[in-house]
Scaffold this motif. Structure first.
Motif, PDB file in Angstrom:
ATOM      1  N   GLY A 172       0.813  -1.210   0.000  1.00  0.00           N
ATOM      2  CA  GLY A 172       0.000   0.000   0.000  1.00  0.00           C
ATOM      3  C   GLY A 172       0.845   1.257   0.000  1.00  0.00           C
ATOM      4  N   GLY A 190       0.862   3.588  -3.137  1.00  0.00           N
ATOM      5  CA  GLY A 190       0.358   4.949  -2.923  1.00  0.00           C
ATOM      6  C   GLY A 190       1.371   6.002  -3.314  1.00  0.00           C
ATOM      7  N   ASP A 191       2.631   5.777  -2.928  1.00  0.00           N
ATOM      8  CA  ASP A 191       3.679   6.723  -3.310  1.00  0.00           C
ATOM      9  C   ASP A 191       3.845   6.789  -4.828  1.00  0.00           C
ATOM     10  N   LEU A 201       1.565   6.108  -7.168  1.00  0.00           N
ATOM     11  CA  LEU A 201       0.425   6.821  -7.755  1.00  0.00           C
ATOM     12  C   LEU A 201       0.546   8.323  -7.535  1.00  0.00           C
ATOM     13  N   ALA A 202       0.990   8.714  -6.331  1.00  0.00           N
ATOM     14  CA  ALA A 202       1.150  10.139  -6.050  1.00  0.00           C
ATOM     15  C   ALA A 202       2.214  10.760  -6.948  1.00  0.00           C
TER      16      ALA A 202
END
Length: 410
Positions: free
Chosen positions: A157, A161-162, A164-165
């Protein structure tokens, strides 16, 4: 304004940068996940070794209980005869978990083993320690679940998440940077497109009077004895007048587009309107003039602006034209209103485009150039003001707003 070319280039570059960032994130995440996995496996292996060494100490002190409490998945102690003499509760009554032993010259050995007795369908980190006893060597087996490749859902995750950011940030940042970089190019493209349309419109409008004059001359030359030269001359003069009007308007637009320097002096708008409406016109002009409304500008160009609006209103008015000069929220305002049919809201910007002539304008004046309102707006813009079509109870209401000069401090 972003053109289709600009949007296409921005989309391609943004997509390329985002895909590149996504691939980079995948590579970096893979290395990071490998490093985290290796670290986690090392920690889990140390836990297994620590648990096994604790049991070795119990064996050496002869304090080994039948049931061992352990922090790992399972522990077994096998004596020199190969019997399981002590175990964790979950492996009680089960056979020896492995026949695997350390090498003759080693006291311990560790490896990953799958499908151990008591742990079917999964892989375990298994360590075995040799305990040297007088009656023969004992073996201590300890096992703990192998760390999965993803280590933990939280790690996936975090990395996902990183990534995608970073991809989203790249998309946004590259899009903004490319848009800012292409803005001058877009402006040049828009200017070139506008120039192409302008040349096409000019060619069309110049062709009409030239074609008319050519037709008159050719007909006169075919039948010179039957030609009414007075009528032919009048027709030619009419076409020449229209041609001259188009050229004059084009020259004015060219000067305005080029930002040609203009006179800047105080202009009394009430006096300007009074002078321009004093002449004889086909429709009565009713004026409402507030005194003291002064702007800094070119009186010749401002007079041209007003004349163009008056000519347009006169063509479309049924009975009269109203002109108002007033102050409004710090601006000088000129309103020219006719009592004609008016202009539909969706056409209010169209009429300011060059060479635009609505059907009503063609019916009332076939010789118009379609440049009068465009010139009027350009003059207003050159003076830092605006020219718009606004709501009116009847007819068309053109509103000019010009900035007033700053008041000199006493």
């Amino acid at each position: 304004m972003v053109t289709r070319f600009g949007r296409s280039v921005r989309a391609r570059l943004t997509l390329f940068a985002s895909v590149a960032m996504a691939l980079l994130c995948v590579v970096v995440s893979a290395f990071a996940l490998h490093a985290v996995h290796t670290t986690a496996v090392g920690r889990r292996t140390n836990e297994v070794l620590t648990a096994a060494l604790r049991v070795v100490h119990l064996v050496k002190r002869h304090e080994l209980p039948p049931i061992i409490s352990g922090e790992v998945d399972g522990i077994q102690v096998v004596d020199s005869a190969g019997r399981v003499v002590s175990t964790t509760a979950n492996l009680s009554g089960r056979p020896r978990m492995s026949e695997w032993t350390p090498d003759a010259d080693n006291a311990n050995r560790t490896r990953v083993v799958c499908d151990l007795p008591g742990f079917p369908g999964r892989c375990e980190i298994l360590t075995v320690l040799r305990v040297y006893e007088r009656g023969g060597d004992w073996l201590v087996y300890a096992a703990a679940a192998m760390v999965p490749r993803y280590v933990h859902p939280a790690v996936l995750g975090f990395l996902g998440g990183d990534s995608l950011a970073l991809v989203a940030l790249t998309w946004f940042g590259v899009s903004r940077v490319v848009a800012r970089t292409l803005r001058p190019v877009d402006r040049l493209e828009c200017a070139a497109e506008r120039q192409r349309r302008f040349v096409a419109d000019v060619s069309h409008d110049l062709r009409s009077p030239i074609t008319a004059m050519r037709a008159e001359v050719e007909e006169a030359m075919l039948y010179p004895g039957e030609t009414d030269w007075q009528r032919t001359g009048a027709a030619l003069l009419g076409s020449l007048d229209r041609l001259q009007a188009i050229v004059a308007d084009l020259l004015t637009l060219a000067q305005l587009d080029a930002g040609a320097p203009a006179v800047r002096e105080p202009v009394d708008l009430a006096g300007l309107v009074g002078a321009e409406t004093a002449g004889r016109r086909s429709k009565p002009v009713i004026t409402t003039l507030e005194p003291g409304v002064t702007v800094m500008g070119d009186p010749v160009r401002l007079a041209r602006l007003l004349t163009n609006l008056l000519d347009n209103a006169e063509r479309h008015a049924e009975s009269q034209v109203a002109v108002t000069v007033r102050h409004d929220d710090g601006a000088a305002v000129i309103e020219v209103v006719d009592d004609g049919a008016g202009i539909a809201p969706d056409q209010r910007e169209v009429v300011f485009q060059r060479f635009t002539r609505l059907s009503a304008a063609r019916e009332r004046d076939a010789c118009g150039t379609g440049l009068g309102l465009a010139i009027a707006r350009e003059i207003a813009l050159a003076h830092g003001g605006t020219l718009t079509l606004e709501d009116s109870g009847r007819g068309a209401r053109f509103v000019v707003r010009l900035p007033r000069p700053p008041v000199a401090e006493g």
